[in-house]
Design a protein around this motif. Structure first.
Motif, PDB file in Angstrom:
ATOM      1  N   ILE A  37       9.666  12.426  29.621  1.00 17.48           N
ATOM      2  CA  ILE A  37      10.231  13.759  29.849  1.00 17.48           C
ATOM      3  C   ILE A  37       9.825  14.688  28.708  1.00 17.48           C
ATOM      4  N   ASP A  38       9.798  14.175  27.484  1.00 20.44           N
ATOM      5  CA  ASP A  38       9.319  14.986  26.354  1.00 20.44           C
ATOM      6  C   ASP A  38       7.862  15.386  26.553  1.00 20.44           C
ATOM      7  N   ALA A  39       7.056  14.462  27.048  1.00 20.77           N
ATOM      8  CA  ALA A  39       5.646  14.773  27.308  1.00 20.77           C
ATOM      9  C   ALA A  39       5.530  15.843  28.386  1.00 20.77           C
ATOM     10  N   ALA A  40       6.338  15.733  29.432  1.00 20.40           N
ATOM     11  CA  ALA A  40       6.326  16.746  30.492  1.00 20.40           C
ATOM     12  C   ALA A  40       6.733  18.101  29.938  1.00 20.40           C
ATOM     13  N   THR A  41       7.731  18.115  29.079  1.00 22.53           N
ATOM     14  CA  THR A  41       8.175  19.363  28.458  1.00 22.53           C
ATOM     15  C   THR A  41       7.071  19.940  27.578  1.00 22.53           C
ATOM     16  N   ASP A  42       6.391  19.080  26.840  1.00 22.86           N
ATOM     17  CA  ASP A  42       5.281  19.540  26.001  1.00 22.86           C
ATOM     18  C   ASP A  42       4.145  20.127  26.828  1.00 22.86           C
ATOM     19  N   LEU A  43       4.017  19.657  28.060  1.00 18.01           N
ATOM     20  CA  LEU A  43       2.962  20.163  28.942  1.00 18.01           C
ATOM     21  C   LEU A  43       3.383  21.439  29.663  1.00 18.01           C
ATOM     22  N   GLY A  44       4.557  21.958  29.333  1.00 18.59           N
ATOM     23  CA  GLY A  44       4.974  23.236  29.883  1.00 18.59           C
ATOM     24  C   GLY A  44       6.101  23.176  30.882  1.00 18.59           C
ATOM     25  N   ALA A  45       6.743  22.042  31.015  1.00 17.84           N
ATOM     26  CA  ALA A  45       7.846  21.916  31.958  1.00 17.84           C
ATOM     27  C   ALA A  45       9.087  22.615  31.410  1.00 17.84           C
TER      28      ALA A  45
ATOM     29  N   ARG B  57       0.302  19.680  13.389  1.00 14.36           N
ATOM     30  CA  ARG B  57       1.646  19.346  13.844  1.00 14.36           C
ATOM     31  C   ARG B  57       1.651  18.768  15.256  1.00 14.36           C
ATOM     32  N   THR B  58       0.925  19.372  16.181  1.00 13.52           N
ATOM     33  CA  THR B  58       0.926  18.883  17.557  1.00 13.52           C
ATOM     34  C   THR B  58       0.270  17.510  17.662  1.00 13.52           C
ATOM     35  N   MET B  59      -0.750  17.281  16.839  1.00 16.32           N
ATOM     36  CA  MET B  59      -1.403  15.981  16.842  1.00 16.32           C
ATOM     37  C   MET B  59      -0.438  14.913  16.308  1.00 16.32           C
ATOM     38  N   ARG B  60       0.272  15.227  15.254  1.00 20.58           N
ATOM     39  CA  ARG B  60       1.242  14.270  14.713  1.00 20.58           C
ATOM     40  C   ARG B  60       2.334  13.991  15.735  1.00 20.58           C
ATOM     41  N   HIS B  61       2.788  15.028  16.428  1.00 16.49           N
ATOM     42  CA  HIS B  61       3.819  14.852  17.449  1.00 16.49           C
ATOM     43  C   HIS B  61       3.304  13.936  18.570  1.00 16.49           C
ATOM     44  N   GLY B  62       2.079  14.163  19.010  1.00 17.86           N
ATOM     45  CA  GLY B  62       1.490  13.332  20.052  1.00 17.86           C
ATOM     46  C   GLY B  62       1.359  11.885  19.617  1.00 17.86           C
ATOM     47  N   LEU B  63       0.954  11.684  18.379  1.00 18.52           N
ATOM     48  CA  LEU B  63       0.838  10.324  17.860  1.00 18.52           C
ATOM     49  C   LEU B  63       2.195   9.634  17.757  1.00 18.52           C
ATOM     50  N   ARG B  64       3.222  10.387  17.375  1.00 19.33           N
ATOM     51  CA  ARG B  64       4.574   9.805  17.313  1.00 19.33           C
ATOM     52  C   ARG B  64       5.036   9.395  18.710  1.00 19.33           C
ATOM     53  N   MET B  65       4.720  10.226  19.708  1.00 17.93           N
ATOM     54  CA  MET B  65       5.105   9.893  21.085  1.00 17.93           C
ATOM     55  C   MET B  65       4.380   8.633  21.556  1.00 17.93           C
TER      56      MET B  65
ATOM     57  N   ASN C 181      18.952  -4.553  25.738  1.00 19.70           N
ATOM     58  CA  ASN C 181      17.793  -4.086  24.975  1.00 19.70           C
ATOM     59  C   ASN C 181      16.683  -3.605  25.908  1.00 19.70           C
ATOM     60  N   ALA C 182      16.480  -4.315  27.016  1.00 22.71           N
ATOM     61  CA  ALA C 182      15.465  -3.898  27.985  1.00 22.71           C
ATOM     62  C   ALA C 182      15.838  -2.554  28.605  1.00 22.71           C
ATOM     63  N   LEU C 183      17.109  -2.371  28.931  1.00 22.39           N
ATOM     64  CA  LEU C 183      17.550  -1.086  29.487  1.00 22.39           C
ATOM     65  C   LEU C 183      17.417   0.035  28.465  1.00 22.39           C
ATOM     66  N   HIS C 184      17.690  -0.279  27.211  1.00 23.84           N
ATOM     67  CA  HIS C 184      17.506   0.714  26.144  1.00 23.84           C
ATOM     68  C   HIS C 184      16.030   1.108  26.038  1.00 23.84           C
ATOM     69  N   ALA C 185      15.148   0.128  26.132  1.00 20.66           N
ATOM     70  CA  ALA C 185      13.716   0.418  26.074  1.00 20.66           C
ATOM     71  C   ALA C 185      13.296   1.297  27.255  1.00 20.66           C
ATOM     72  N   LEU C 186      13.818   1.010  28.446  1.00 18.72           N
ATOM     73  CA  LEU C 186      13.519   1.858  29.606  1.00 18.72           C
ATOM     74  C   LEU C 186      14.000   3.290  29.378  1.00 18.72           C
ATOM     75  N   ARG C 187      15.175   3.433  28.798  1.00 19.85           N
ATOM     76  CA  ARG C 187      15.712   4.769  28.511  1.00 19.85           C
ATOM     77  C   ARG C 187      14.795   5.522  27.542  1.00 19.85           C
ATOM     78  N   GLN C 188      14.321   4.836  26.524  1.00 24.22           N
ATOM     79  CA  GLN C 188      13.471   5.490  25.536  1.00 24.22           C
ATOM     80  C   GLN C 188      12.104   5.847  26.121  1.00 24.22           C
ATOM     81  N   ILE C 189      11.566   4.989  26.976  1.00 31.32           N
ATOM     82  CA  ILE C 189      10.295   5.292  27.637  1.00 31.32           C
ATOM     83  C   ILE C 189      10.465   6.519  28.531  1.00 31.32           C
ATOM     84  N   ASP C 190      11.560   6.574  29.252  1.00 31.21           N
ATOM     85  CA  ASP C 190      11.842   7.742  30.096  1.00 31.21           C
ATOM     86  C   ASP C 190      11.940   9.000  29.242  1.00 31.21           C
ATOM     87  N   ARG C 191      12.579   8.878  28.123  1.00 31.83           N
ATOM     88  CA  ARG C 191      12.732  10.022  27.221  1.00 31.83           C
ATOM     89  C   ARG C 191      11.379  10.535  26.729  1.00 31.83           C
ATOM     90  N   VAL C 192      10.483   9.616  26.379  1.00 26.92           N
ATOM     91  CA  VAL C 192       9.139  10.005  25.941  1.00 26.92           C
ATOM     92  C   VAL C 192       8.402  10.704  27.079  1.00 26.92           C
TER      93      VAL C 192
END
Length: 140
Positions: A119-127, A12-20, A106-117
Motif C-alpha cells: 500500500i505504501d508503494a501504491a501511495t508512492d506511485l500516486g495513489a 531520499r527517494t532511492m533510500r526510501h525505495g531500498l528500505r521498502m 508471526n506469519a500473520l504479522h508478516a502478511l500485515r507488514q507485506i500488505d503495508r509495504v
C-alpha cells in the motif's frame, strides 16, 4: 566511478525505495520461515488466511501491471482480511503461548507488514490515501 553510485544512493527517494525492498525481503523471509510447519487450524481460519494471501497476491499483480503497462490499477488494503484471520487465530487456539500458535501469529504479522509495504508503494506511485487506491505510472 563510485561517486555517481554514492550520489544515487544518497537520494531520499532511492533510500526510501531500498528500505521498502529490504522490509519486503525481511517479512517475506519471516513468512516463509513461519509457514514451514503445518499447523492444524479450523476451516474458517484457513479460509481467512487464504483470503488474506489472495488479496495480497492480487495487489502485487496490480502493481506489476500498472508499472509494466503504464496503466492505472486499483489495489485494496488487506487489513480487514488480516484482522479477521488474527481474531480467528486468537479464538481457535488451545494454548495461546504454544510455539505453533506463535508461528501462526508471526506469519500473520508478516502478511500485515507485506500488505503495508504494498500500500505504501501504491501511495508512492500516486495513489490516494483511502480504501480504493488507483495507481498509474504517470504519477511517479
Amino acid at each position: 566511478m563510485t561517486a555517481g553510485v554514492a550520489g544515487l544512493a544518497g537520494r531520499r527517494t532511492m533510500r526510501h525505495g531500498l528500505r521498502m525492498l529490504a522490509a519486503s525481503d525481511r517479512y517475506a523471509r519471516m513468512l516463509a520461515r513461519n509457514s514451514e510447519i503445518h499447523i492444524e487450524t479450523s476451516a474458517e481460519l484457513a479460509d481467512a488466511i487464504r483470503s488474506t494471501a489472495g488479496q495480497i497476491r492480487r495487489n502485487i499483480d496490480m502493481l506489476i501491471t500498472s508499472l509494466e503497462f503504464n496503466r492505472a490499477a486499483t489495489v485494496f488494503p488487506s487489513t480487514d482480511y488480516i484482522d479477521t484471520a488474527e481474531t480467528l487465530a486468537r479464538q481457535h487456539v488451545d494454548q495461546p503461548l504454544a510455539p505453533d500458535h506463535q508461528r501462526l501469529m508471526n506469519a500473520l504479522h508478516a502478511l500485515r507488514q507485506i500488505d503495508r509495504v504494498l500500500i505504501d508503494a501504491a501511495t508512492d506511485l500516486g495513489a490516494d490515501n483511502g480504501v480504493l487506491l488507483t495507481v498509474g505510472r504517470g504519477a511517479v
